[in-house]
Design a protein around this motif. Structure first.
Motif, PDB file in Angstrom:
ATOM      1  N   ALA A   6       0.862  -1.184   0.000  1.00  0.00           N
ATOM      2  CA  ALA A   6       0.000   0.000   0.000  1.00  0.00           C
ATOM      3  C   ALA A   6       0.897   1.231   0.000  1.00  0.00           C
ATOM      4  N   TYR A  29      -0.477  -0.603  -4.641  1.00  0.00           N
ATOM      5  CA  TYR A  29      -1.714   0.187  -4.642  1.00  0.00           C
ATOM      6  C   TYR A  29      -1.380   1.560  -4.092  1.00  0.00           C
ATOM      7  N   ASP A  30      -1.796   2.615  -4.798  1.00  0.00           N
ATOM      8  CA  ASP A  30      -1.533   3.960  -4.283  1.00  0.00           C
ATOM      9  C   ASP A  30      -2.801   4.794  -4.307  1.00  0.00           C
ATOM     10  N   VAL A  57      16.595  14.663  -3.799  1.00  0.00           N
ATOM     11  CA  VAL A  57      16.935  13.889  -2.598  1.00  0.00           C
ATOM     12  C   VAL A  57      18.419  13.513  -2.681  1.00  0.00           C
ATOM     13  N   ILE A 204       9.202  23.507  -2.446  1.00  0.00           N
ATOM     14  CA  ILE A 204      10.326  22.975  -3.203  1.00  0.00           C
ATOM     15  C   ILE A 204      10.193  23.384  -4.666  1.00  0.00           C
ATOM     16  N   ALA A 299       5.616  20.575   0.789  1.00  0.00           N
ATOM     17  CA  ALA A 299       5.760  19.325   1.562  1.00  0.00           C
ATOM     18  C   ALA A 299       5.605  19.700   3.035  1.00  0.00           C
ATOM     19  N   VAL A 318       7.465   0.050   6.152  1.00  0.00           N
ATOM     20  CA  VAL A 318       8.773   0.426   5.601  1.00  0.00           C
ATOM     21  C   VAL A 318       8.756   1.933   5.324  1.00  0.00           C
ATOM     22  N   GLY A 319       9.933   2.532   5.249  1.00  0.00           N
ATOM     23  CA  GLY A 319      10.025   3.948   4.868  1.00  0.00           C
ATOM     24  C   GLY A 319       9.387   4.860   5.883  1.00  0.00           C
TER      25      GLY A 319
HETATM   26  C1  LIG Z   1      11.681  18.535   1.762  1.00  0.00           C
HETATM   27  C2  LIG Z   1      12.171  17.126   1.910  1.00  0.00           C
HETATM   28  C3  LIG Z   1      13.483  16.804   1.550  1.00  0.00           C
HETATM   29  C4  LIG Z   1      13.965  15.491   1.721  1.00  0.00           C
HETATM   30  N1  LIG Z   1      15.253  15.222   1.377  1.00  0.00           N
HETATM   31  C5  LIG Z   1      15.739  13.957   1.579  1.00  0.00           C
HETATM   32  C6  LIG Z   1      17.105  13.638   1.259  1.00  0.00           C
HETATM   33  O1  LIG Z   1      17.872  14.475   0.791  1.00  0.00           O
HETATM   34  N2  LIG Z   1      17.542  12.357   1.487  1.00  0.00           N
HETATM   35  C7  LIG Z   1      16.727  11.396   2.014  1.00  0.00           C
HETATM   36  O2  LIG Z   1      17.194  10.252   2.243  1.00  0.00           O
HETATM   37  N3  LIG Z   1      15.428  11.671   2.317  1.00  0.00           N
HETATM   38  C8  LIG Z   1      14.920  12.918   2.116  1.00  0.00           C
HETATM   39  N4  LIG Z   1      13.610  13.199   2.407  1.00  0.00           N
HETATM   40  C9  LIG Z   1      12.755  12.121   2.903  1.00  0.00           C
HETATM   41  C10 LIG Z   1      12.208  11.256   1.752  1.00  0.00           C
HETATM   42  O3  LIG Z   1      11.564  12.053   0.788  1.00  0.00           O
HETATM   43  C11 LIG Z   1      11.223  10.242   2.334  1.00  0.00           C
HETATM   44  O4  LIG Z   1      11.850   9.552   3.397  1.00  0.00           O
HETATM   45  C12 LIG Z   1      10.804   9.217   1.271  1.00  0.00           C
HETATM   46  O5  LIG Z   1      10.143   9.851   0.215  1.00  0.00           O
HETATM   47  C13 LIG Z   1       9.893   8.188   1.912  1.00  0.00           C
HETATM   48  O6  LIG Z   1       9.420   7.297   0.938  1.00  0.00           O
HETATM   49  P1  LIG Z   1       8.076   6.500   1.213  1.00  0.00           P
HETATM   50  O7  LIG Z   1       7.876   5.620   0.038  1.00  0.00           O
HETATM   51  O8  LIG Z   1       8.107   5.906   2.569  1.00  0.00           O
HETATM   52  O9  LIG Z   1       6.981   7.626   1.266  1.00  0.00           O
HETATM   53  P2  LIG Z   1       6.481   8.553   0.087  1.00  0.00           P
HETATM   54  O10 LIG Z   1       7.528   8.748  -0.950  1.00  0.00           O
HETATM   55  O11 LIG Z   1       5.887   9.740   0.776  1.00  0.00           O
HETATM   56  O12 LIG Z   1       5.329   7.703  -0.592  1.00  0.00           O
HETATM   57  C14 LIG Z   1       4.168   7.323   0.095  1.00  0.00           C
HETATM   58  C15 LIG Z   1       3.137   6.898  -0.918  1.00  0.00           C
HETATM   59  O13 LIG Z   1       2.044   6.297  -0.207  1.00  0.00           O
HETATM   60  C16 LIG Z   1       0.838   6.760  -0.770  1.00  0.00           C
HETATM   61  N5  LIG Z   1      -0.173   6.614   0.290  1.00  0.00           N
HETATM   62  C17 LIG Z   1      -0.240   7.276   1.458  1.00  0.00           C
HETATM   63  N6  LIG Z   1      -1.298   6.862   2.174  1.00  0.00           N
HETATM   64  C18 LIG Z   1      -1.902   5.883   1.459  1.00  0.00           C
HETATM   65  C19 LIG Z   1      -3.053   5.061   1.677  1.00  0.00           C
HETATM   66  N7  LIG Z   1      -3.817   5.149   2.778  1.00  0.00           N
HETATM   67  N8  LIG Z   1      -3.390   4.144   0.700  1.00  0.00           N
HETATM   68  C20 LIG Z   1      -2.646   4.041  -0.423  1.00  0.00           C
HETATM   69  N9  LIG Z   1      -1.563   4.809  -0.682  1.00  0.00           N
HETATM   70  C21 LIG Z   1      -1.183   5.721   0.257  1.00  0.00           C
HETATM   71  C22 LIG Z   1       1.142   8.186  -1.201  1.00  0.00           C
HETATM   72  O14 LIG Z   1       0.285   8.632  -2.213  1.00  0.00           O
HETATM   73  C23 LIG Z   1       2.593   8.071  -1.699  1.00  0.00           C
HETATM   74  O15 LIG Z   1       2.678   7.800  -3.088  1.00  0.00           O
HETATM   75  C24 LIG Z   1      13.109  14.498   2.249  1.00  0.00           C
HETATM   76  C25 LIG Z   1      11.788  14.817   2.584  1.00  0.00           C
HETATM   77  C26 LIG Z   1      11.317  16.118   2.421  1.00  0.00           C
HETATM   78  C27 LIG Z   1       9.901  16.443   2.818  1.00  0.00           C
END
Ligand SMILES: Cc1cc2nc3c(=O)[nH]c(=O)nc-3n(C[C@H](O)[C@H](O)[C@H](O)COP(=O)(O)OP(=O)(O)OC[C@H]3O[C@@H](n4cnc5c(N)ncnc54)[C@H](O)[C@@H]3O)c2cc1C
Length: 431
Positions: A6, A29-30, A57, A204, A299, A318-319
């Protein structure tokens, strides 16, 4: 085994690619509502393009190691710029402090020269590479699927989406939205598993530097005025493109789901933010970067309290859903990619579906301390940036960076997922 993932963000998509390597079939699924072929083709594999959003990033050695394991390193390196130095300035560009990031990674134990220098990559570019890799692996992606409920049994997991559809699998990799009080999340991970809004919004921008005659010397630079809580950063991602991020304290929260989606009224936002930067007294090229940005995305910055486990039953986080942290140390994605590397190594060692609970127990055991450490470092960095006097704060930062540059204090030890997993498995077997 079959996994439901998810959230098809950077970490969710990488997880799908990793699970594919060990023969676990997953479906992404997103909640993002994209009109694309996957819907009309009933989920047949198509490369889903999440579009141009977000900025840059930075990824350092432990994340690059995971991308190498997944066979994605060369493509990522070819689409990024090396970020050898990190620079800090006072808000007007004076009093530079330079961190030799490549040397520090070497001092922390990275022996491979190809991985010693961190990279800057456009978030949307990286996402595209990941989604293309999912497509090539035949991993299906469905959008417009907001996860709203999860039911676990002794044999599987059953999830429901807001549009009334559902899915079943052996386990759920949940990017369970961590910014809301989603009842499911509370039920599974407890009342305290909700991320708090820090009051900060990052805006950003992405700008064509060459086209706009903007000269950007540094690949990674931070401009700070601690007492006024002013912070703006610039990141070069190619010879043509760069990102600029300004952090503000008084802006409204973006609408849920709109994070990283560019502002629709670009001229209004770029003028407002560039005027604000001019008011702060930033160097001219930084102001110009914001004024000339061809897209600006908001953001909202959240901080997730430290969780004591990253799994419960057949649900694994995760993440950011496990350790969403303030972005000040640039560790969020790196830590998320390490999660994926560890999960992959665990599944390599335990392929039998009956070992699922062993895999997830070990995953939490290995990842919780690492996630807490990264979140702690990020909070410390935010404190460094936003509290204390400008002169003393800048001086203390200079001292800290001097100690790291000269290897008098170690920033950390390079993290290697296979080594960590092997040690944990040996530990279990020795008991
Ligand atoms: C300004 C900024 C700068 C950053 N710079 C860095 C950097 O330089 N280096 C670094 O390591 N990290 C950086 N980060 C952190 C990094 O962007 C995040 O840690 C990373 O994107 C996390 O990935 P993720 O897949 O866990 O979450 P995300 O990339 O946020 O993806 C989450 C996904 O889940 C979906 N979703 C959410 N809820 C649901 C639901 N209920 N059902 C289905 N889908 C859902 C969303 O639509 C999204 O597509 C930065 C963050 C920010 C805000």
């Amino acid at each position: 085994m079959r996994a439901i993932i998810a959230g098809s963000g950077l970490v969710g998509a990488t997880t799908a690619i990793a699970l594919h390597q060990v023969g676990i079939q997953s479906v992404l699924y997103d909640q993002v509502d994209l009109v694309q072929a996957a819907l009309s083709s009933g989920g047949a594999p198509v490369a889903v393009d999440f579009g141009d959003s977000g900025g840059s990033v930075m990824l350092a050695s432990s994340a690059l190691r995971v991308l190498r394991t997944l066979g994605l390193l060369d493509e990522v390196l070819a689409s990024s710029l090396p970020s050898t130095y990190t620079n800090w300035f006072k808000i007007n560009g004076s009093a530079p402090i330079v961190m030799d990031t490549a040397k520090i990674n070497k001092d922390c134990g990275e022996t491979d020269p190809a991985l010693q220098t961190p990279i800057q990559i456009l978030r949307s570019k990286l996402h595209n590479i990941l989604m293309q890799a999912c497509h090539k692996a035949g991993i299906r992606t469905f959008t417009g699927k907001k996860l709203v409920s999860v039911n676990q049994t002794s044999t599987g997991v059953f999830v429901q989406f807001a549009d009334g559809t559902s899915a079943e699998g052996d386990f759920l990799v949940g990017r369970m939205v961590f910014t809301q009080q989603l009842p499911t999340r509370r039920q599974i991970f407890g009342e305290s598993s909700k991320a708090e809004f820090t009051g900060v919004i990052g805006h950003i921008g992405v700008v064509k530097t060459r086209l706009n005659n903007i000269t950007l010397k540094e690949t990674c630079a931070f401009y700070l005025e601690r007492e006024k809580k002013q912070l703006v950063c610039t990141f070069k991602v190619s010879d043509e493109l760069a990102a600029v991020q300004v952090m503000t304290f008084n802006d409204p929260l973006p609408v849920e789901g709109d994070e990283y989606r560019p502002y629709s009224d670009l001229p209004k936002e770029s003028t407002r933010l560039a005027d604000l930067l001019a008011d702060w007294g930033v160097p001219k090229h930084v102001e110009a970067m914001m004024r000339k940005s061809f897209r600006i995305s908001p953001a909202a910055i959240y901080d997730l309290p430290d969780l004591s486990a990253y799994h419960k039953g057949r649900v694994v986080l995760v993440g950011d859903s496990a350790h969403g942290m303030v972005p000040n140390a640039g560790l969020g994605l790196l830590t998320g990619l390490e999660d994926v590397g560890v999960l992959l190594e665990l599944f390599r060692n335990f392929r039998n579906p009956q070992d699922l609970s062993k895999v997830l127990d070990l995953y939490s055991q290995l990842r919780v301390p690492r996630g807490q450490d990264a979140a702690g470092k990020s909070r410390d960095m935010a404190k460094q940036y936003y509290t204390g006097s400008s002169t003393i704060g800048h001086f203390l930062l200079r001292v800290g960076i001097f100690l790291f540059n000269h290897n008098l204090v170690k920033y950390g030890k390079v993290y290697d997922c296979p080594t960590d997993v092997a040690a944990a498995i040996n530990g279990v077997q020795a008991k």
